[in-house]
Design an enzyme around this catalytic site. Structure first.
Site, PDB file in Angstrom:
ATOM      1  N   GLY A  90      -6.719  -2.866   1.532  1.00  0.00           N
ATOM      2  CA  GLY A  90      -7.497  -2.266   2.611  1.00  0.00           C
ATOM      3  C   GLY A  90      -6.580  -2.107   3.804  1.00  0.00           C
ATOM      4  O   GLY A  90      -5.437  -1.680   3.644  1.00  0.00           O
ATOM      5  N   SER A 122      -1.809  -4.615  -2.493  1.00  0.00           N
ATOM      6  CA  SER A 122      -1.685  -3.758  -1.301  1.00  0.00           C
ATOM      7  C   SER A 122      -1.672  -4.596  -0.007  1.00  0.00           C
ATOM      8  O   SER A 122      -0.713  -5.341   0.199  1.00  0.00           O
ATOM      9  CB  SER A 122      -2.805  -2.719  -1.330  1.00  0.00           C
ATOM     10  OG  SER A 122      -2.583  -1.712  -0.398  1.00  0.00           O
ATOM     11  N   ALA A 123      -2.682  -4.527   0.839  1.00  0.00           N
ATOM     12  CA  ALA A 123      -2.705  -5.343   2.060  1.00  0.00           C
ATOM     13  C   ALA A 123      -2.577  -6.829   1.719  1.00  0.00           C
ATOM     14  O   ALA A 123      -1.906  -7.596   2.431  1.00  0.00           O
ATOM     15  CB  ALA A 123      -3.984  -5.092   2.847  1.00  0.00           C
ATOM     16  N   HIS A 159       2.826   0.390  -2.179  1.00  0.00           N
ATOM     17  CA  HIS A 159       2.661   1.848  -2.323  1.00  0.00           C
ATOM     18  C   HIS A 159       3.949   2.561  -1.937  1.00  0.00           C
ATOM     19  O   HIS A 159       3.907   3.616  -1.301  1.00  0.00           O
ATOM     20  CB  HIS A 159       1.528   2.382  -1.420  1.00  0.00           C
ATOM     21  CG  HIS A 159       0.189   1.771  -1.639  1.00  0.00           C
ATOM     22  ND1 HIS A 159      -0.646   2.142  -2.668  1.00  0.00           N
ATOM     23  CD2 HIS A 159      -0.468   0.806  -0.954  1.00  0.00           C
ATOM     24  CE1 HIS A 159      -1.765   1.440  -2.598  1.00  0.00           C
ATOM     25  NE2 HIS A 159      -1.691   0.622  -1.574  1.00  0.00           N
ATOM     26  N   GLU A 194       3.733   2.012  -6.947  1.00  0.00           N
ATOM     27  CA  GLU A 194       2.412   1.764  -7.554  1.00  0.00           C
ATOM     28  C   GLU A 194       2.548   1.496  -9.050  1.00  0.00           C
ATOM     29  O   GLU A 194       3.201   2.273  -9.764  1.00  0.00           O
ATOM     30  CB  GLU A 194       1.499   2.963  -7.294  1.00  0.00           C
ATOM     31  CG  GLU A 194       1.138   3.066  -5.834  1.00  0.00           C
ATOM     32  CD  GLU A 194       0.226   4.242  -5.516  1.00  0.00           C
ATOM     33  OE1 GLU A 194       0.082   5.134  -6.357  1.00  0.00           O
ATOM     34  OE2 GLU A 194      -0.323   4.263  -4.397  1.00  0.00           O
TER      35      GLU A 194
END
Lengths: 235, 235
Positions: A90, A122-123, A159, A194
């Site tokens: 997020g 991710s985050a 990413h 990714e």
């Protein structure tokens, strides 16, 4: 004693949430029947409840129960008692802000260094680095600090995206941004494409997935490392 | 009394630094023989001297002298005495950090509201908004605050980029990021495409250039505005 997966993304193009990595997660979370989910990063502003539901559905496929950290009256205790932890993606600023405000940075760090399995996407992977200064996210809230969990002695750029040589857009490429980072900071940055992840087991840090990763070290030309390679030298 | 150009970018594809807007800048800076250049944003980590040289070369074409703010012993006095100001692009966090550390936010704001012509490009445009929470840049330094000059009563997103519907990359689109911003903030955001700028004259704010701009208001569907349209209603 560390047992960590630092994944570039939760989802790769054309498949469902966590699908690409679920077989590995089944092994990784073998000893846990319940996973504590940290929904703080709120992708697209989704509520903590709705986000936890997404994680719960995914982990239902390998018979794990998922509890949202936001449902506990005492989040510090919840972290200390967790069998396993998953921090979803997020907005990294929103996530970091909430962790600092709830005084969760130190407790999280402590349990992970004592062996509680930790999955970040991710985050949730950005915060495994020394700080969040190499996030791609928009700084939509002002956290009290950019310092993160420092579970590994370098920074993560999830990413990771190669420069588009055909683009006419004048915004900075990812590589340019990370080079700018190194004008003001000296720690290495791991650009995770990714579908890639880092598997951290005790003192070993190995690149997993099918792709190479791009490593940015201070005052060095960026270079690629192959999947299966140990990154223990980076610090 | 405001006299401001807020430009998405310094350079558009296929032309030199500031070329696309130089004819307008000749009119805009008509009353000034010398421009004070703020090189703090340091694109690609370039030195203050080298960056000032680039601005100087460009403005030499319309017979303006350029002085770098970093060459003044007292930058607050330099701002107060400036005939005109240009804040160049680069990293918005680095720029904002340096402005706060040198206590320049209030003096800059004051002179611009009293009529000193101000040109911003990219990072120099981000700081014209209420805060830098809608920058695209990487947070490579931690500024003491995200608050910016608030020369206009909304936020800017420069280098605005439309979603690429063919992309397989799972990083957030620009529109998704700005929507996330509106979960935590209520001010409007003007997405300025490359080649577009806002011309602010006293109480009038007009979109210039050949393209439309994308406006994001809290709790509204994003919409396009045409070049030549006044944006005075946004706040």
């Amino acid at each position: 004693m560390r047992n960590i997966i630092i994944a570039s993304t939760s989802t790769i193009h054309g498949s469902g949430y966590l699908d690409y990595i679920m077989a590995d997660l089944k092994v990784f979370f073998e000893q846990a029947s319940t996973i504590l989910f940290v929904p703080y990063a709120r992708p697209s502003g989704i509520s903590h409840d709705d986000y936890t539901e997404i994680a719960s559905t995914a982990f239902g496929k390998i018979d794990k129960k998922v509890n949202g950290l936001h449902t506990f009256e005492n989040p510090i205790e919840a972290i200390k008692n967790a069998e396993a932890i998953f921090v979803g993606g997020g907005n990294t600023f929103v996530l970091t802000n909430q962790l600092h405000k709830n005084h969760l940075i130190a407790p999280l760090k402590e349990v992970v260094f004592y062996g509680t399995p930790y999955l970040g996407t991710s985050a949730g992977s950005n915060i495994c680095g020394l700080n969040i200064k190499t996030t791609n996210d928009m700084p939509i809230v002002y956290p009290p600090s950019f310092n993160a969990l420092a579970l590994v002695p370098f920074n993560i750029n999830p990413h990771y995206l190669d420069p588009d040589t055909t683009s006419k857009h004048k915004g900075e490429t990812r590589e340019t941004r990370i080079k700018e980072f190194h004008y003001f900071n000296t720690q290495p940055v791991v650009g995770l494409r990714e579908g890639s992840w880092l598997l951290v087991k005790n003192d070993s840090i190995i690149l997993k997935g099918h792709l190479t990763a791009r490593i940015f070290e201070y005052n060095k030309t960026p270079y690629e490392v192959d999947s299966g390679i140990e990154l223990n030298h980076l610090k």
